[in-house]
Design an enzyme around this catalytic site. Structure first.
Site, PDB file in Angstrom:
ATOM      1  N   ARG A  82     -10.795  -3.994  11.103  1.00 21.73           N
ATOM      2  CA  ARG A  82     -11.932  -3.596  10.277  1.00 21.73           C
ATOM      3  C   ARG A  82     -12.911  -4.761  10.255  1.00 21.73           C
ATOM      4  O   ARG A  82     -13.724  -4.916  11.141  1.00 21.73           O
ATOM      5  CB  ARG A  82     -11.455  -3.222   8.870  1.00 21.73           C
ATOM      6  CG  ARG A  82     -10.736  -1.891   8.844  1.00 21.73           C
ATOM      7  CD  ARG A  82      -9.855  -1.728   7.652  1.00 21.73           C
ATOM      8  NE  ARG A  82      -8.716  -2.632   7.732  1.00 21.73           N
ATOM      9  CZ  ARG A  82      -7.647  -2.556   6.972  1.00 21.73           C
ATOM     10  NH1 ARG A  82      -7.582  -1.659   6.027  1.00 21.73           N
ATOM     11  NH2 ARG A  82      -6.641  -3.403   7.110  1.00 21.73           N
TER      12      ARG A  82
ATOM     13  N   HIS B 111      -7.238   5.470   9.449  1.00 21.93           N
ATOM     14  CA  HIS B 111      -6.117   5.599  10.385  1.00 21.93           C
ATOM     15  C   HIS B 111      -6.344   6.800  11.315  1.00 21.93           C
ATOM     16  O   HIS B 111      -6.161   6.713  12.520  1.00 21.93           O
ATOM     17  CB  HIS B 111      -4.804   5.844   9.622  1.00 21.93           C
ATOM     18  CG  HIS B 111      -4.347   4.726   8.733  1.00 21.93           C
ATOM     19  ND1 HIS B 111      -4.120   4.887   7.391  1.00 21.93           N
ATOM     20  CD2 HIS B 111      -4.041   3.421   9.002  1.00 21.93           C
ATOM     21  CE1 HIS B 111      -3.687   3.751   6.866  1.00 21.93           C
ATOM     22  NE2 HIS B 111      -3.645   2.842   7.808  1.00 21.93           N
TER      23      HIS B 111
ATOM     24  N   LYS C 139       8.680  -4.309   1.414  1.00 23.29           N
ATOM     25  CA  LYS C 139       7.314  -3.961   1.031  1.00 23.29           C
ATOM     26  C   LYS C 139       7.373  -2.760   0.100  1.00 23.29           C
ATOM     27  O   LYS C 139       7.922  -1.714   0.476  1.00 23.29           O
ATOM     28  CB  LYS C 139       6.519  -3.626   2.302  1.00 23.29           C
ATOM     29  CG  LYS C 139       5.037  -3.799   2.136  1.00 23.29           C
ATOM     30  CD  LYS C 139       4.354  -3.884   3.492  1.00 23.29           C
ATOM     31  CE  LYS C 139       2.845  -3.909   3.346  1.00 23.29           C
ATOM     32  NZ  LYS C 139       2.174  -4.070   4.618  1.00 23.29           N
TER      33      LYS C 139
ATOM     34  N   SER D 233      -5.607   1.603   2.669  1.00 19.11           N
ATOM     35  CA  SER D 233      -4.766   2.407   1.787  1.00 19.11           C
ATOM     36  C   SER D 233      -4.712   1.765   0.393  1.00 19.11           C
ATOM     37  O   SER D 233      -4.779   2.462  -0.619  1.00 19.11           O
ATOM     38  CB  SER D 233      -3.345   2.519   2.335  1.00 19.11           C
ATOM     39  OG  SER D 233      -3.359   3.106   3.606  1.00 19.11           O
TER      40      SER D 233
HETATM   41  P1  ADP Z   1      -0.025  -2.638   7.662  1.00 17.61           P
HETATM   42  O1  ADP Z   1       0.755  -2.692   6.391  1.00 17.61           O
HETATM   43  O2  ADP Z   1       0.798  -2.876   8.885  1.00 17.61           O
HETATM   44  O3  ADP Z   1      -1.327  -3.405   7.673  1.00 17.61           O
HETATM   45  P2  ADP Z   1      -1.616  -0.264   7.372  1.00 17.61           P
HETATM   46  O4  ADP Z   1      -1.142   1.123   7.204  1.00 17.61           O
HETATM   47  O5  ADP Z   1      -2.334  -0.879   6.244  1.00 17.61           O
HETATM   48  O6  ADP Z   1      -0.351  -1.092   7.780  1.00 17.61           O
HETATM   49  O7  ADP Z   1      -2.475  -0.359   8.691  1.00 17.61           O
HETATM   50  C1  ADP Z   1      -1.969  -0.065   9.964  1.00 17.61           C
HETATM   51  C2  ADP Z   1      -2.987  -0.472  10.988  1.00 17.61           C
HETATM   52  O8  ADP Z   1      -4.147   0.330  10.828  1.00 17.61           O
HETATM   53  C3  ADP Z   1      -3.449  -1.924  10.868  1.00 17.61           C
HETATM   54  O9  ADP Z   1      -3.720  -2.422  12.160  1.00 17.61           O
HETATM   55  C4  ADP Z   1      -4.719  -1.811  10.076  1.00 17.61           C
HETATM   56  O10 ADP Z   1      -5.605  -2.867  10.344  1.00 17.61           O
HETATM   57  C5  ADP Z   1      -5.264  -0.496  10.602  1.00 17.61           C
HETATM   58  N1  ADP Z   1      -6.162   0.158   9.646  1.00 17.61           N
HETATM   59  C6  ADP Z   1      -5.961   0.442   8.348  1.00 17.61           C
HETATM   60  N2  ADP Z   1      -7.052   1.017   7.791  1.00 17.61           N
HETATM   61  C7  ADP Z   1      -7.963   1.094   8.796  1.00 17.61           C
HETATM   62  C8  ADP Z   1      -9.317   1.535   8.875  1.00 17.61           C
HETATM   63  N3  ADP Z   1      -9.974   2.008   7.816  1.00 17.61           N
HETATM   64  N4  ADP Z   1      -9.916   1.458  10.056  1.00 17.61           N
HETATM   65  C9  ADP Z   1      -9.281   0.931  11.133  1.00 17.61           C
HETATM   66  N5  ADP Z   1      -8.041   0.476  11.132  1.00 17.61           N
HETATM   67  C10 ADP Z   1      -7.384   0.546   9.975  1.00 17.61           C
END
Ligand code: ADP
Length: 160
Positions: A90, A17, A41, A128
């Site tokens: 990703r 992130h 969630k 995460s």
């Molecule tokens: P959500 O529950 O909306 O997927 P996340 O916190 O998991 O929320 O992710 C928020 C955004 O960040 C999403 O678009 C996700 O694809 C992106 N994201 C999460 N981890 C990474 C990463 N390692 N690299 C790039 N983008 C990421």
């Protein structure tokens, strides 16, 4: 002045992130990290904890702010005066869901554009949820998290 909203759960914020926000901060005048407060969630960290952790990790970026969001992301984005929703991609596996989400959001508010960015290679496979799972079994996740996030994750796991 081009503003973008970057929505997600951020449960907790990872280097993936952070990497994405740093890239976005160079492309936009302002980036608002929108932390979803979705009651359906189940998250490990409360909305306040997720906002505090993201704020600490992103404190070095002058044009980035962090805010909790309860309603629709398109409504939040419009209220901000932002014109773009940022999402991270990703692997190919992210595509299907992201495509659905972007299409739905475009349907809801055609004037807001969803933009996708990819992280640095070394973060392209982390999420995460995976980080939490590995940490739960005492795996070393220190290379994926800010030290403060790592410390709070370890505290949560010790309480569980
Ligand atoms: P959500 O529950 O909306 O997927 P996340 O916190 O998991 O929320 O992710 C928020 C955004 O960040 C999403 O678009 C996700 O694809 C992106 N994201 C999460 N981890 C990474 C990463 N390692 N690299 C790039 N983008 C990421």
């Amino acid at each position: 002045m081009i503003k973008a909203a970057y929505p997600g759960s951020f449960d907790p914020i990872t280097h993936g992130h952070r990497d994405l926000v740093e890239r976005a901060a160079r492309q936009f005048d302002e980036v608002v990290v929108a932390i979803a407060n979705n009651i359906n969630k189940k998250t490990m960290f409360s909305i306040e904890e997720r906002v505090d952790l993201a704020s600490a990790v992103l404190a070095h970026l002058d044009n980035v702010t962090v805010a909790p969001v309860t309603g629709l992301i398109v409504d939040f984005t419009e209220q901000l005066g932002a014109t773009a929703i940022l999402r991270g991609l990703r692997a190919v596996s992210d595509f299907e869901f992201e495509f659905q989400l972007a299409s739905m959001n475009r349907n809801l508010k055609p004037e807001i554009e969803t933009l996708f960015m990819t992280p640095a290679e070394q973060y392209s496979y982390i999420s995460s949820s995976l980080v939490k799972e590995v940490a739960r079994f005492n795996g070393d996740v220190s290379m994926f998290l800010h030290p403060l996030v790592l410390e709070q994750l370890q505290q949560k796991l010790a309480q569980a």
